[in-house]
Scaffold this motif. Structure first.
Motif, PDB file in Angstrom:
ATOM      1  N   ASN A  49     -11.697 -32.826 -17.768  1.00 18.45           N
ATOM      2  CA  ASN A  49     -11.398 -31.410 -18.159  1.00 18.45           C
ATOM      3  C   ASN A  49     -11.670 -30.934 -19.622  1.00 18.45           C
ATOM      4  O   ASN A  49     -11.357 -29.784 -19.978  1.00 18.45           O
ATOM      5  N   LEU A  74     -17.793 -24.096 -24.601  1.00 24.63           N
ATOM      6  CA  LEU A  74     -16.698 -24.931 -24.204  1.00 24.63           C
ATOM      7  C   LEU A  74     -15.716 -24.188 -23.413  1.00 24.63           C
ATOM      8  O   LEU A  74     -15.150 -24.670 -22.332  1.00 24.63           O
ATOM      9  N   ARG A  75     -15.063 -23.180 -23.939  1.00 25.09           N
ATOM     10  CA  ARG A  75     -14.017 -22.231 -23.086  1.00 25.09           C
ATOM     11  C   ARG A  75     -14.567 -21.943 -21.750  1.00 25.09           C
ATOM     12  O   ARG A  75     -13.924 -22.102 -20.875  1.00 25.09           O
ATOM     13  N   ARG A  78     -14.648 -24.629 -19.424  1.00 26.13           N
ATOM     14  CA  ARG A  78     -13.167 -25.017 -18.915  1.00 26.13           C
ATOM     15  C   ARG A  78     -12.669 -24.047 -17.949  1.00 26.13           C
ATOM     16  O   ARG A  78     -11.770 -24.503 -17.160  1.00 26.13           O
ATOM     17  N   THR A  79     -13.089 -22.674 -17.917  1.00 24.38           N
ATOM     18  CA  THR A  79     -12.524 -21.945 -17.151  1.00 24.38           C
ATOM     19  C   THR A  79     -12.963 -22.399 -15.669  1.00 24.38           C
ATOM     20  O   THR A  79     -12.381 -21.846 -14.693  1.00 24.38           O
ATOM     21  N   ILE A  81     -13.151 -25.637 -14.407  1.00 20.58           N
ATOM     22  CA  ILE A  81     -12.615 -26.714 -14.322  1.00 20.58           C
ATOM     23  C   ILE A  81     -10.870 -26.453 -14.116  1.00 20.58           C
ATOM     24  O   ILE A  81     -10.410 -26.066 -14.970  1.00 20.58           O
ATOM     25  N   GLY A 106      -8.202 -17.764 -18.160  1.00 17.12           N
ATOM     26  CA  GLY A 106      -9.778 -17.843 -18.528  1.00 17.12           C
ATOM     27  C   GLY A 106     -10.657 -16.527 -18.543  1.00 17.12           C
ATOM     28  O   GLY A 106     -11.615 -16.446 -19.064  1.00 17.12           O
TER      29      GLY A 106
END
Ligand SMILES: Nc1ncnc2c1ncn2[C@@H]1O[C@H](COP(=O)(O)OP(=O)(O)OP(=O)(O)O)[C@@H](O)[C@H]1O
Ligand SMILES: [Mg+2]
Lengths: 274, 288
Positions: A49, A74-75, A78-79, A81, A106
């Motif tokens: 994650n 990266l952010r 992440r949204t 996952i 996110g």
């Protein structure tokens, strides 16, 4: 979806939690990860994650090497996952509604996120998600007043709200009763099927893993011990996987004796019944 | 009973609980410092019971009783009492306004360390987070290293006599303390919910307000109320350098050898402090 090559993760200078993991996961695949306590399953999920950085090896998410991603990219990744953590990792002092709505963070601007703490936004999404996991009436309860199993379901509801492309669930049903465990795993599986999500689940109960997942990855001592479809996971492999782990040896014993904690929701395990 | 062979974590060396000699060294250093301090500070209890000292104490006590409670004097006290309360409340408010933002910037787990930064681009982490953090910490140190008394002294020079320099002094000195404690509270919260929020793609600000603040808020409030109690006491002292409030009155009466007035003023201060204790206790009980 994921391509891991020779991933290692060392905590501090001493403990190596992962020790050369190579794993490919295709989009839409359903994978169960099993293994004894301390094998590195949670660590593996925290790498998947993108919370942790591998000590060495390469991790590709959707083709991109995540070591090279910028903060913004990266952010963004992440949204996509969604993670259900083993320890619920909810904010106990916030009400359930905010913990579930955190799945929107996110997408929301910072201003919208802050405003929602005062006056919750898109409450319908949260209450629908809670209803799906069977605790719709807890919408405005304080999170730390819920039972362990209810908190696990809040964490699942948050991922429903987030609606990611990948769902990582680290022992999502460890503190609910067996029949609810089956219901929730079914829910996660059907949901992932519906919207073609990739689903990876850490499971403590082997029979649940073998009955619901087409691909079983056994992890032991920070390495992948086997990676097989369930009908090729033999008693010997499981015994080797759990060797020395008392709790899980007891579990295998029960399985071998034909004890079936999940009732008829689970098909009989090949090789376990006389 | 069977033991569970541990083979999962591949430890690179044997588990150990090595003891270093360092703590012993520190203990000895501490003892030496203590003995040295007692000598340097000229601690000598005999001085307290010498005839001169006793006579002075006697004079003070005799002059203080009975306390002055004339209507005229009590009327005169109304203003300083109100001023003291105002200084402590406004000063604490200033302190929060200074301490909260600086405290956030001085929190290592927010600025450059810990799981929130595990995956940040290294360059960003060192270029931005660390220097800002260092500057914030340095500012906070300076603010609280200089006693509020000295701040008040300087502000009286700068803006003149009255309550305002008292407010500024408490705001800055207590801002320094609040900021330091806020940052420590923030560093000690459970990081796992923060990781979860970040892993779902939440922005830095969202992580702060969804994960950090709710966890830290009760301790924040509790400590801020405690600081307010201290501010009441402090604002009495600040009066001695001309920063308004009860202290200014105490100083005046002392200089005039009106010990009966001093006693009344001290009793009033005691009541004020007790009152603030009570109020903040009730607030805390309701908020937690
Ligand atoms: N933050 C950390 N710091 C130091 N060591 C860690 C950390 N996290 C995990 N470890 C170590 O890494 C190893 C693997 O831990 P991990 O949590 O991944 O195991 P697990 O397979 O999830 O076990 P369980 O089934 O009990 O949840 C353990 O030996 C653990 O002590
Ligand atoms: Mg785990």
């Amino acid at each position: 979806m994921y391509r891991l090559r020779e991933i290692t993760k060392v905590f501090g200078r001493e403990t190596s939690a992962l020790d050369g993991v190579t794993l490919h996961v295709a989009p839409g695949e359903h994978v169960a990860v099993i293994g004894p306590s301390g094998a590195g399953k949670t660590t593996l999920f925290r790498l998947l994650n993108l919370a942790l950085r591998p000590t060495s090896g390469s991790l590709r998410f959707e083709g991109a090497d995540v070591a090279t991603l910028s903060d913004a990219a990266l952010r963004q990744a992440r949204t996509r996952i969604g993670t259900i953590y083993q320890q619920q990792n909810l904010v106990g002092r916030l009400r359930v509604v905010h913990n579930v709505l955190a799945g929107h963070l996110g997408r929301w601007s910072t201003a919208a996120a802050l405003a929602s703490l005062v006056r919750p936004r898109e409450v319908e999404t949260a209450s629908a998600a809670l209803a799906r996991v069977g605790i719709g009436e807890k919408l405005y309860a304080r999170t730390d007043e819920l039972s362990g199993g209810q908190q696990q379901r809040v964490a699942i509801a948050r991922v429903l709200v987030q609606d990611p492309d990948v769902v990582l669930a680290d022992e999502p049903v460890s503190s609910v009763d067996p029949s609810l465990a089956v219901t929730l795993i079914t829910l996660l599986r059907d949901l992932s099927d519906e919207s073609r999500k990739t689903l990876l689940v850490n499971l403590h109960s082997v029979d649940l893993a073998l009955s619901f997942f087409p691909r079983i990855v056994g992890v032991r001592a920070g390495r992948v011990a086997f990676d097989l479809p369930p009908d090729r996971v033999t008693v010997d492999l499981l015994e080797a996987l759990y060797a020395g782990d008392r709790d899980d040896e007891a579990q295998l014993e029960r399985l071998r004796d034909g004890y079936d904690p999940f009732g008829r929701a689970c098909r009989p395990l090949t090789g376990f019944r006389p | 009973m069977a033991t569970i062979p541990s083979d999962a974590p591949v430890a690179r060396s044997l588990a150990s609980d090595r003891k270093s000699g360092f703590p012993w060294l520190l203990a000895v250093a501490f003892a030496l410092t203590l003995v040295g301090s007692l000598r340097v500070a000229e601690v000598d209890p005999r001085l307290l019971v010498e005839r001169d000292a006793l006579a002075n104490v006697g004079r003070f006590v005799a002059g203080a009783w009975p306390p002055r409670v004339s209507a005229e004097f009590l009327g005169l006290m109304a203003r300083p009492v109100a001023e003291t309360i105002q200084i402590s409340v406004t000063g604490t408010l200033f302190a929060v306004l200074i301490g909260f933002p600086l405290g956030i910037l001085a929190t290592s787990t927010l600025m450059w360390r810990g799981v929130l930064h595990e995956r940040r681009v290294q360059r960003r982490r060192w270029l931005l987070g660390l220097p800002v953090y260092a500057v914030a910490r340095a500012l906070l140190s300076v603010f609280r290293a200089i006693p509020e008394y000295v701040w008040a002294f300087m502000f009286v020079r700068a803006v003149g006599l009255g309550p305002f320099p008292g407010v500024l002094a408490i705001g800055i000195a207590y801002g320094g303390m609040l900021g330091k404690v806020y940052s420590e509270i923030l560093e000690s919260v459970d990081p796992r919910p923060l990781e979860t929020l970040q892993a779902a793609g939440a922005s830095r600000m969202a992580v702060v307000f969804y994960g950090l603040v709710p966890q830290a808020l009760p301790t924040f409030v509790s400590y801020t109320l405690y600081r307010w109690e201290c501010a009441i006491r402090a604002s009495a002292i600040l009066g001695f350098v001309g920063a308004g409030g009860l202290g200014q009155q105490i100083e005046l009466s002392m200089r005039m050898f009106q010990f009966d007035e001093v006693l009344t003023l001290l009793a009033t201060l005691f009541v004020l402090v007790a009152l603030v204790d009570f109020i903040s206790g009730r607030l805390r009980a309701r908020l937690l």
